[in-house]
Enzyme design. Sequence first.
Site, PDB file in Angstrom:
ATOM      1  N   GLU A 346      13.735   1.984  19.722  1.00  0.00           N
ATOM      2  CA  GLU A 346      12.796   2.742  18.888  1.00  0.00           C
ATOM      3  C   GLU A 346      11.558   3.214  19.661  1.00  0.00           C
ATOM      4  O   GLU A 346      10.442   3.126  19.157  1.00  0.00           O
ATOM      5  CB  GLU A 346      12.342   1.882  17.692  1.00  0.00           C
TER       6      GLU A 346
HETATM    7  C1  TNX Z   1      14.785  -2.332  13.647  1.00  0.00           C
HETATM    8  S1  TNX Z   1      16.734  -3.389  15.396  1.00  0.00           S
HETATM    9  C2  TNX Z   1      14.133  -2.877  14.728  1.00  0.00           C
HETATM   10  C3  TNX Z   1      13.086  -3.873  14.522  1.00  0.00           C
HETATM   11  C4  TNX Z   1      12.905  -4.200  13.071  1.00  0.00           C
HETATM   12  C5  TNX Z   1      14.240  -4.237  12.386  1.00  0.00           C
HETATM   13  C6  TNX Z   1      14.177  -4.658  10.960  1.00  0.00           C
HETATM   14  C7  TNX Z   1      15.727  -3.008  16.437  1.00  0.00           C
HETATM   15  C8  TNX Z   1      16.194  -3.051  17.792  1.00  0.00           C
HETATM   16  N1  TNX Z   1      14.500  -2.648  16.025  1.00  0.00           N
HETATM   17  O1  TNX Z   1      11.883  -3.436  15.096  1.00  0.00           O
HETATM   18  O2  TNX Z   1      12.254  -5.414  12.969  1.00  0.00           O
HETATM   19  O3  TNX Z   1      14.810  -2.965  12.458  1.00  0.00           O
HETATM   20  O4  TNX Z   1      15.448  -4.816  10.418  1.00  0.00           O
END
Ligand code: TNX
Length: 534
Positions: A346
Site C-alpha cells: 500500500e
Molecule cells: C491491509 S494487508 C493492510 C493493513 C491493514 C489491513 C486490515 C496489508 C499488507 N495491508 O495495513 O491493517 O489491510 O485488514
Amino acid sequence: MRRFAVIAAALTLPLLAAPQAAAAGPSSGGAAARADTTAALERGGTAAAGERSGAASLADVIPAPVEVRPDARATFRITPFTVVQARPEHRAIGEVLARDLRRATGYLLPVVPVAPLRLPRIALATESGHGAEGYRLTVDRTGATIRASRPAGLFAGVQTVLQVTDGRRVPGGSIVDRPRFAYRGAMLDLARHFHTPDEVKRYIDEISRFKINHLHLHLSDDQGWRIEIKSWPRLTEVSGGPGTGVDGVGPGFLTQRQYRDLVRYAAGRFVTIVPEIDMPGHVNAAQVAYPELTCDGVAPPPRTDTAVGYSSLCISSETTYRFVEDVLRELAAITPGPYLHIGGDEAHATTDEDYLTFQARVLPLVAKYGKKAYGWHDIARSPAAKDAVAQFWGTTTTDADVAARVAEGMKVVMSPANKAYLDMKYDPNTPLGLSWAGYIEVQTAYEWDPGSYLTGVPESAVLGVEAPLWSETLRDLDDIEFMAFPRLAAIAELGWSPAATHDWASFRTRLGAYGPKWTSRGVDFYPSPQIDWA
Ligand code: TNX
C-alpha cells in the site's frame, strides 16, 4: 540408587502431589480435573474419567496427519505411575508434554532419561527418515512412542499426543506424519495496538499446538513503532509512547531485550519469529519521531485513525537509506531466523518510479545482513524481488507481477485476504474486525488450496501459508483469541496436511471435538454456528 529414586518418585509422589499440581495450572479446568483425579484415585486409580467425555480417536488431530491407523484394542492408559522418557537433549520437549498432562491429571509424570522396569511410559526417540518436522507415533497398551529425526518432529508429535489424549488415555494405533509446506505462519500487528510480551507468548503457546512454526510480528506502521532501535531511539521514545496506536490507546514497545526473550520463548515451541518493518509506506510514526525522514523535513502529525496509503519515506534522500540500513542491521542482529520482512504494501504515496528505486536498494540490503528478504506481494513489482519471498495478500487469484517473479525464482507465502485474514469478521454480526475483504466463516477459511490458488504459482513455488491478524479493532488477548480461533486451525491444516486429506466434513467434526480443549485453557474462541461443538 538413581533408578530406585525415580521409581520411588513415580510410585509415591503422584498421590501426594496430585492436588497441588492440578491447582498450580492456570487452566480454568483445574478444579474439574482435580475432582476427576480424586475420584479416580478413590477408585484405585483405574477409572478413566475421560471416557465419559467421549475421548478422541487417534484420527482426531488438527492438522490431519498424513497417515493414521487407529487400533481400538491398543489404548494406552495414563496412570499415576506413567513417566515421560526423553533423553537429556529432548528434556524440554518432554516437559511440554508432561506439563499439560500434569494439568489434566494431577499426576507427577516425571520426565526421565530412561524409564525404569516396565513403568508405563510416553517415550521420545530418534529415528532417521522423518525429515525436518516429521514424526511417527505408535501407541499400544504399554505406552506411546514418538519417533522423529529432528527435535521439531518430536515437538510436532507431542502436540499430536496432546490433542488425542483426554488426559487419561491415548487412543491406540499409529500415525506417520510430516508437513506439506515448510512455512506455516501467523501474524500479530503490534503497531495498531500494542500487545504485551506475555500476550504474544500466550499466542505462541496456542498457535504451536496446531504446528504453526512462524510468528510474523508487524512492528511498525503509521500509528506506532514497537521495536527499540538503539541508533534511532526516538522511534520508540516518541512513537511507542502514550497516545500511540489506533484511538491513541498506546503506549508500548518491545525493548531489544524483550524481543530476544520472545525469540527464545518461541524457539522453545519451534516457532521462528519473523520481524516486519513496513516501508516505504506505513511510516508516519517514524516520521513523527524523525522529521528528516520526510522530503520537506517537517514532522507530520501523529495518526490514530485507520487510514492507509498516505505516508512515504523520502526516496531521494540518503538519510532514508542510512535509517533503513541501521534498522535492518539492528534487527538482523537480534533475529536468528532467516527472514526480515520489509513490508512494501500500500505504498500509494510513493510514485512507481520511486518504489522501484527504493526496492532496488533495500531488497539487496537484507542479504547484506545475512537474511532473506520477505515482503508483501507488492514487492513483486520490483525485479529485485526475484530472490525474495512475497506474501500474497490479494483477493484475486491472478497477479501478473507475482507470476512473472515466480518464473524468475521468487517464492510465495499465501495469505489471501478473503480466506486467511483473521481480522475479517466472521459475519455481519461479529463485534470485532473489518470486512473490506469480505466475511470469513470457518468453512471459507478452510476451503481453498494454497498449492493451486494463484495462476502461475505452482505448488513448488509456495513456501507455505500465513494467517495475519491486524489489530485496528483489537485490544487484548481475548480479542485476539476470538478472531484467531477457530479459523487459525483451518489455515494450519492447509499448511500442514496433504491435499488428499482435505475434507470439510472431517475437519468440521475434528474441530467440534477440539472445543473443550480451548474451553479448559480459557481460550476465548468464536463458537461458529457452522460447527457442532462438543
Ligand atoms: C491491509 S494487508 C493492510 C493493513 C491493514 C489491513 C486490515 C496489508 C499488507 N495491508 O495495513 O491493517 O489491510 O485488514
